[in-house]
Design a protein around this motif. Structure first.
Motif, PDB file in Angstrom:
ATOM      1  N   ASN A  23     -11.943 -11.880 -80.747  1.00 54.09           N
ATOM      2  CA  ASN A  23     -10.653 -12.440 -80.349  1.00 54.09           C
ATOM      3  C   ASN A  23     -10.882 -13.619 -79.408  1.00 54.09           C
ATOM      4  O   ASN A  23     -11.965 -13.776 -78.850  1.00 54.09           O
ATOM      5  N   GLU A  24      -9.829 -14.395 -79.221  1.00 56.79           N
ATOM      6  CA  GLU A  24      -9.905 -15.487 -78.265  1.00 56.79           C
ATOM      7  C   GLU A  24      -9.739 -14.925 -76.858  1.00 56.79           C
ATOM      8  O   GLU A  24      -8.905 -14.058 -76.621  1.00 56.79           O
ATOM      9  N   ALA A  25     -10.529 -15.421 -75.942  1.00 57.00           N
ATOM     10  CA  ALA A  25     -10.391 -15.079 -74.528  1.00 57.00           C
ATOM     11  C   ALA A  25      -9.588 -16.196 -73.861  1.00 57.00           C
ATOM     12  O   ALA A  25      -9.612 -17.338 -74.332  1.00 57.00           O
ATOM     13  N   TYR A  77      -8.101 -22.075 -69.621  1.00 54.41           N
ATOM     14  CA  TYR A  77      -9.215 -22.030 -70.577  1.00 54.41           C
ATOM     15  C   TYR A  77      -8.946 -21.009 -71.667  1.00 54.41           C
ATOM     16  O   TYR A  77      -8.191 -20.054 -71.473  1.00 54.41           O
ATOM     17  N   HIS A  78      -9.545 -21.243 -72.817  1.00 49.65           N
ATOM     18  CA  HIS A  78      -9.543 -20.234 -73.866  1.00 49.65           C
ATOM     19  C   HIS A  78     -10.761 -20.460 -74.752  1.00 49.65           C
ATOM     20  O   HIS A  78     -11.424 -21.495 -74.652  1.00 49.65           O
ATOM     21  N   SER A  79     -11.059 -19.455 -75.566  1.00 48.05           N
ATOM     22  CA  SER A  79     -12.256 -19.563 -76.395  1.00 48.05           C
ATOM     23  C   SER A  79     -11.898 -19.819 -77.849  1.00 48.05           C
ATOM     24  O   SER A  79     -10.799 -19.491 -78.308  1.00 48.05           O
ATOM     25  N   HIS A  80     -12.835 -20.440 -78.527  1.00 49.06           N
ATOM     26  CA  HIS A  80     -12.778 -20.603 -79.971  1.00 49.06           C
ATOM     27  C   HIS A  80     -13.975 -19.846 -80.527  1.00 49.06           C
ATOM     28  O   HIS A  80     -15.092 -20.363 -80.527  1.00 49.06           O
ATOM     29  N   PRO A  81     -13.742 -18.593 -80.959  1.00 50.04           N
ATOM     30  CA  PRO A  81     -14.868 -17.765 -81.400  1.00 50.04           C
ATOM     31  C   PRO A  81     -15.656 -18.367 -82.561  1.00 50.04           C
ATOM     32  O   PRO A  81     -16.870 -18.238 -82.617  1.00 50.04           O
ATOM     33  N   PRO A  87      -9.195 -29.041 -79.221  1.00 45.31           N
ATOM     34  CA  PRO A  87      -7.865 -28.411 -79.309  1.00 45.31           C
ATOM     35  C   PRO A  87      -7.360 -28.358 -80.748  1.00 45.31           C
ATOM     36  O   PRO A  87      -7.428 -29.344 -81.476  1.00 45.31           O
ATOM     37  N   SER A  88      -6.877 -27.184 -81.145  1.00 43.53           N
ATOM     38  CA  SER A  88      -6.304 -27.021 -82.481  1.00 43.53           C
ATOM     39  C   SER A  88      -4.899 -27.624 -82.489  1.00 43.53           C
ATOM     40  O   SER A  88      -4.336 -27.945 -81.428  1.00 43.53           O
ATOM     41  N   PHE A  89      -4.328 -27.757 -83.672  1.00 43.09           N
ATOM     42  CA  PHE A  89      -2.953 -28.251 -83.788  1.00 43.09           C
ATOM     43  C   PHE A  89      -2.024 -27.411 -82.923  1.00 43.09           C
ATOM     44  O   PHE A  89      -1.180 -27.926 -82.199  1.00 43.09           O
ATOM     45  N   ARG A  90      -2.219 -26.087 -82.981  1.00 44.80           N
ATOM     46  CA  ARG A  90      -1.387 -25.176 -82.184  1.00 44.80           C
ATOM     47  C   ARG A  90      -1.620 -25.379 -80.684  1.00 44.80           C
ATOM     48  O   ARG A  90      -0.688 -25.364 -79.892  1.00 44.80           O
ATOM     49  N   ASP A  91      -2.891 -25.553 -80.307  1.00 42.14           N
ATOM     50  CA  ASP A  91      -3.191 -25.802 -78.882  1.00 42.14           C
ATOM     51  C   ASP A  91      -2.443 -27.042 -78.393  1.00 42.14           C
ATOM     52  O   ASP A  91      -1.908 -27.062 -77.280  1.00 42.14           O
ATOM     53  N   ILE A  92      -2.425 -28.078 -79.206  1.00 42.18           N
ATOM     54  CA  ILE A  92      -1.787 -29.344 -78.810  1.00 42.18           C
ATOM     55  C   ILE A  92      -0.273 -29.161 -78.716  1.00 42.18           C
ATOM     56  O   ILE A  92       0.348 -29.584 -77.741  1.00 42.18           O
TER      57      ILE A  92
HETATM   58 ZN   LIG Z   1      -7.607 -23.159 -79.321  1.00 42.76          ZN
END
Ligand SMILES: [Zn+2]
Length: 132
Positions: A23-25, A77-81, A87-92
């Motif tokens: 999972n993402e942290a 912060y978050h992780s990309h496992p 940054p992903s589209f969703r992150d942006i």
């Molecule tokens: Zn992300």
């Protein structure tokens, strides 16, 4: 502007990302100005996907703790496992804090990589991390 993030903080973020894999942290970086002095690990309330939401109660507790120590949020912060640290589209789409650094740790290929970005009105700019 550089983000000042100690090696011990970077190690803590990587350790958190590994612990929460696959999972993402996620978590908060607190301090003053652009200098991080404390890492707050948050529980990701979302499971099984490329996404994260920080547990609300933990966010409130962290905010209270920051105030009591005269700190503010410097970054998130978050992780990309399984994907690169960008940054992903969703992150942006969900980046609501132009004053914050968005730090992403990737675990792709078992090679942890930490990068930091500013996201302002959908515009992504990488910023340097000063790990001194
Ligand atoms: Zn992300």
């Amino acid at each position: 502007m550089k983000l000042s993030l100690k090696k011990t903080h970077i190690a803590e973020i990587i350790e958190h990302a590994k612990r929460d894999f696959p999972n993402e942290a996620c978590g908060l970086l607190a301090g003053k100005g652009r200098k991080v002095s404390k890492v707050y690990r948050m529980s990701n309330t979302e499971r099984g996907g490329m996404r994260y939401s920080m547990a609300l109660k933990e966010q409130f507790d962290a905010a209270r703790d920051m105030r009591s120590q005269n700190m503010e949020i410097v970054g998130i912060y978050h992780s990309h496992p399984n994907v690169r640290p960008y940054p992903s589209f969703r992150d942006i789409q969900r980046a609501m804090h132009p004053e914050c650094s968005y730090v992403i740790v990737s675990l792709i290929n078992g090679m942890p990589e930490v990068r930091s970005f500013r996201i302002i009105k959908g515009m992504v700019t990488e910023e340097e991390i000063d790990a001194g």
